[in-house]
Design a protein around this motif. Structure first.
Motif, PDB file in Angstrom:
ATOM      1  N   ASP A  19      34.536  30.616 -29.964  1.00  0.00           N
ATOM      2  CA  ASP A  19      35.320  31.790 -30.352  1.00  0.00           C
ATOM      3  C   ASP A  19      35.379  32.814 -29.219  1.00  0.00           C
ATOM      4  OD1 ASP A  19      36.690  33.462 -32.438  1.00  0.00           O
ATOM      5  OD2 ASP A  19      34.949  34.752 -32.049  1.00  0.00           O
ATOM      6  N   ARG A  20      34.241  33.101 -28.610  1.00  0.00           N
ATOM      7  CA  ARG A  20      34.196  34.074 -27.508  1.00  0.00           C
ATOM      8  C   ARG A  20      35.050  33.589 -26.332  1.00  0.00           C
ATOM      9  NH1 ARG A  20      34.525  37.694 -29.114  1.00  0.00           N
ATOM     10  NH2 ARG A  20      34.799  38.459 -27.023  1.00  0.00           N
ATOM     11  N   ALA A  21      34.953  32.303 -26.009  1.00  0.00           N
ATOM     12  CA  ALA A  21      35.716  31.761 -24.882  1.00  0.00           C
ATOM     13  C   ALA A  21      37.220  31.865 -25.132  1.00  0.00           C
ATOM     14  CB  ALA A  21      35.317  30.315 -24.609  1.00  0.00           C
ATOM     15  N   THR A  22      37.661  31.519 -26.330  1.00  0.00           N
ATOM     16  CA  THR A  22      39.102  31.583 -26.618  1.00  0.00           C
ATOM     17  C   THR A  22      39.593  33.028 -26.626  1.00  0.00           C
ATOM     18  OG1 THR A  22      38.718  31.501 -29.025  1.00  0.00           O
ATOM     19  CG2 THR A  22      39.186  29.407 -27.897  1.00  0.00           C
ATOM     20  N   LYS A  23      38.806  33.931 -27.194  1.00  0.00           N
ATOM     21  CA  LYS A  23      39.223  35.337 -27.216  1.00  0.00           C
ATOM     22  C   LYS A  23      39.216  35.931 -25.810  1.00  0.00           C
ATOM     23  CE  LYS A  23      37.854  36.224 -31.971  1.00  0.00           C
ATOM     24  NZ  LYS A  23      36.792  36.774 -32.825  1.00  0.00           N
ATOM     25  N   TRP A  25      39.772  34.322 -23.036  1.00  0.00           N
ATOM     26  CA  TRP A  25      40.930  33.769 -22.359  1.00  0.00           C
ATOM     27  C   TRP A  25      42.217  34.466 -22.809  1.00  0.00           C
ATOM     28  CZ3 TRP A  25      45.112  30.672 -24.098  1.00  0.00           C
ATOM     29  CH2 TRP A  25      45.926  30.205 -23.070  1.00  0.00           C
ATOM     30  N   VAL A  26      42.375  34.641 -24.115  1.00  0.00           N
ATOM     31  CA  VAL A  26      43.614  35.216 -24.634  1.00  0.00           C
ATOM     32  C   VAL A  26      43.728  36.708 -24.328  1.00  0.00           C
ATOM     33  CG1 VAL A  26      44.806  35.812 -26.787  1.00  0.00           C
ATOM     34  CG2 VAL A  26      43.987  33.497 -26.431  1.00  0.00           C
ATOM     35  N   VAL A  27      42.641  37.455 -24.550  1.00  0.00           N
ATOM     36  CA  VAL A  27      42.710  38.910 -24.392  1.00  0.00           C
ATOM     37  C   VAL A  27      42.605  39.326 -22.929  1.00  0.00           C
ATOM     38  CG1 VAL A  27      41.599  41.100 -24.998  1.00  0.00           C
ATOM     39  CG2 VAL A  27      41.825  39.304 -26.721  1.00  0.00           C
ATOM     40  N   GLU A  28      41.657  38.761 -22.206  1.00  0.00           N
ATOM     41  CA  GLU A  28      41.392  39.219 -20.842  1.00  0.00           C
ATOM     42  C   GLU A  28      42.188  38.453 -19.775  1.00  0.00           C
ATOM     43  OE1 GLU A  28      39.654  41.925 -20.605  1.00  0.00           O
ATOM     44  OE2 GLU A  28      38.855  41.903 -22.643  1.00  0.00           O
ATOM     45  N   VAL A  29      42.210  37.130 -19.844  1.00  0.00           N
ATOM     46  CA  VAL A  29      42.860  36.329 -18.799  1.00  0.00           C
ATOM     47  C   VAL A  29      44.374  36.273 -19.013  1.00  0.00           C
ATOM     48  CG1 VAL A  29      43.002  34.049 -17.723  1.00  0.00           C
ATOM     49  CG2 VAL A  29      40.770  34.975 -18.407  1.00  0.00           C
ATOM     50  N   LEU A  30      44.800  35.860 -20.196  1.00  0.00           N
ATOM     51  CA  LEU A  30      46.226  35.764 -20.505  1.00  0.00           C
ATOM     52  C   LEU A  30      46.834  37.149 -20.731  1.00  0.00           C
ATOM     53  CD1 LEU A  30      48.450  33.641 -20.945  1.00  0.00           C
ATOM     54  CD2 LEU A  30      47.783  33.567 -23.344  1.00  0.00           C
ATOM     55  N   ASP A  31      46.005  38.149 -20.993  1.00  0.00           N
ATOM     56  CA  ASP A  31      46.410  39.533 -21.263  1.00  0.00           C
ATOM     57  C   ASP A  31      47.446  39.615 -22.378  1.00  0.00           C
ATOM     58  OD1 ASP A  31      46.314  42.286 -21.017  1.00  0.00           O
ATOM     59  OD2 ASP A  31      47.820  42.342 -19.426  1.00  0.00           O
ATOM     60  N   LEU A  32      47.127  38.919 -23.476  1.00  0.00           N
ATOM     61  CA  LEU A  32      48.047  38.907 -24.611  1.00  0.00           C
ATOM     62  C   LEU A  32      48.191  40.289 -25.239  1.00  0.00           C
ATOM     63  CD1 LEU A  32      49.820  36.845 -26.080  1.00  0.00           C
ATOM     64  CD2 LEU A  32      47.983  36.543 -27.727  1.00  0.00           C
ATOM     65  N   ARG A  33      47.190  41.160 -25.064  1.00  0.00           N
ATOM     66  CA  ARG A  33      47.321  42.503 -25.644  1.00  0.00           C
ATOM     67  C   ARG A  33      48.469  43.270 -25.005  1.00  0.00           C
ATOM     68  NH1 ARG A  33      41.539  45.008 -24.035  1.00  0.00           N
ATOM     69  NH2 ARG A  33      41.389  43.895 -22.092  1.00  0.00           N
ATOM     70  N   SER A  34      48.782  43.007 -23.749  1.00  0.00           N
ATOM     71  CA  SER A  34      49.937  43.646 -23.102  1.00  0.00           C
ATOM     72  C   SER A  34      51.216  42.856 -23.359  1.00  0.00           C
ATOM     73  CB  SER A  34      49.733  43.740 -21.591  1.00  0.00           C
ATOM     74  OG  SER A  34      48.655  44.571 -21.295  1.00  0.00           O
ATOM     75  N   ARG A  35      51.100  41.548 -23.358  1.00  0.00           N
ATOM     76  CA  ARG A  35      52.275  40.685 -23.523  1.00  0.00           C
ATOM     77  C   ARG A  35      52.734  40.616 -24.970  1.00  0.00           C
ATOM     78  NH1 ARG A  35      50.926  35.322 -20.189  1.00  0.00           N
ATOM     79  NH2 ARG A  35      53.130  34.935 -20.540  1.00  0.00           N
ATOM     80  N   GLY A  36      51.798  40.662 -25.908  1.00  0.00           N
ATOM     81  CA  GLY A  36      52.140  40.654 -27.324  1.00  0.00           C
ATOM     82  C   GLY A  36      52.388  39.279 -27.919  1.00  0.00           C
ATOM     83  N   HIS A  37      53.126  38.449 -27.210  1.00  0.00           N
ATOM     84  CA  HIS A  37      53.532  37.153 -27.778  1.00  0.00           C
ATOM     85  C   HIS A  37      53.784  36.158 -26.641  1.00  0.00           C
ATOM     86  CE1 HIS A  37      55.559  34.473 -30.649  1.00  0.00           C
ATOM     87  NE2 HIS A  37      56.427  34.255 -29.696  1.00  0.00           N
ATOM     88  N   VAL A  38      53.308  34.936 -26.839  1.00  0.00           N
ATOM     89  CA  VAL A  38      53.590  33.855 -25.901  1.00  0.00           C
ATOM     90  C   VAL A  38      54.025  32.644 -26.722  1.00  0.00           C
ATOM     91  CG1 VAL A  38      52.631  32.240 -24.208  1.00  0.00           C
ATOM     92  CG2 VAL A  38      51.943  34.646 -24.167  1.00  0.00           C
TER      93      VAL A  38
END
Length: 171
Positions: A19-23, A25-38
């Motif tokens: 869970d920590r690894a996926t979050k 990756w999504v929040v920090e590496v992929l920066d989904l919080r800025s992108r919103g949707h992929v």
């Protein structure tokens, strides 16, 4: 520590780390919080950032701080209760169910401490019907663990007789 509790701790640790690894990756590496949707496999599977301050599907959202610490306390109390219950169980499915729930709960607790809300991002939809809800690995583990306990934890834990052996069931 008894074998059931060792299994619970191992499973909970594995779920927590996934869970920590996926979050991360999504929040920090992929920066989904800025992108919103992929779009991944649109429309079937997408990554959609959602910050959940309540429990599943945003239920009991009490605002950023009012419910945050209450939900953290509740999750930790449930984890402690499940550990207490599991120490008297012997089934592998009991350990799996409890480990999944505890690992998922601790993953979401970490989010509440770190971000103030739980990071949800997995979104499944079907063509023509866009699902507005997202979830995460921890949520899936909690759900699966609860289902396993409902299905497999029906038998009471075996009791020991006063002579130290297992008591026979009365018919």
């Amino acid at each position: 520590m008894n074998p059931t509790l060792r299994r619970v701790v191992a499973i909970a640790t594995l779920v927590y780390l996934i869970d920590r690894a996926t979050k991360f990756w999504v929040v920090e590496v992929l920066d989904l919080r800025s992108r919103g949707h992929v779009a991944v496999l649109d429309p079937w599977f997408n990554l959609t950032m959602a910050w959940n301050q309540g429990i599943n599907f945003g239920l009991f959202d009490m605002g950023p701080d009012a419910g945050r610490w209450a939900l953290i306390g509740l999750a930790l109390a449930i984890c402690a209760g499940l550990l207490f219950w599991a120490r008297r169980r012997t089934g592998v499915m009991d350990a799996l169910g409890v480990g999944l729930i505890i690992g998922g709960a601790l993953g979401n607790v970490w989010d509440r401490i770190r971000y103030g809300a739980v990071a949800d991002f997995l979104n499944f939809s079907v063509p023509g019907v866009r699902n507005p809800f997202a979830f995460n690995v921890a949520d899936a583990a909690i759900f699966l663990g609860a289902v396993l306990l409902l299905i497999f934890a029906r038998e009471p834990a075996p009791r020991k007789s006063q002579s130290g052996g297992r008591a026979r069931k009365r018919r």
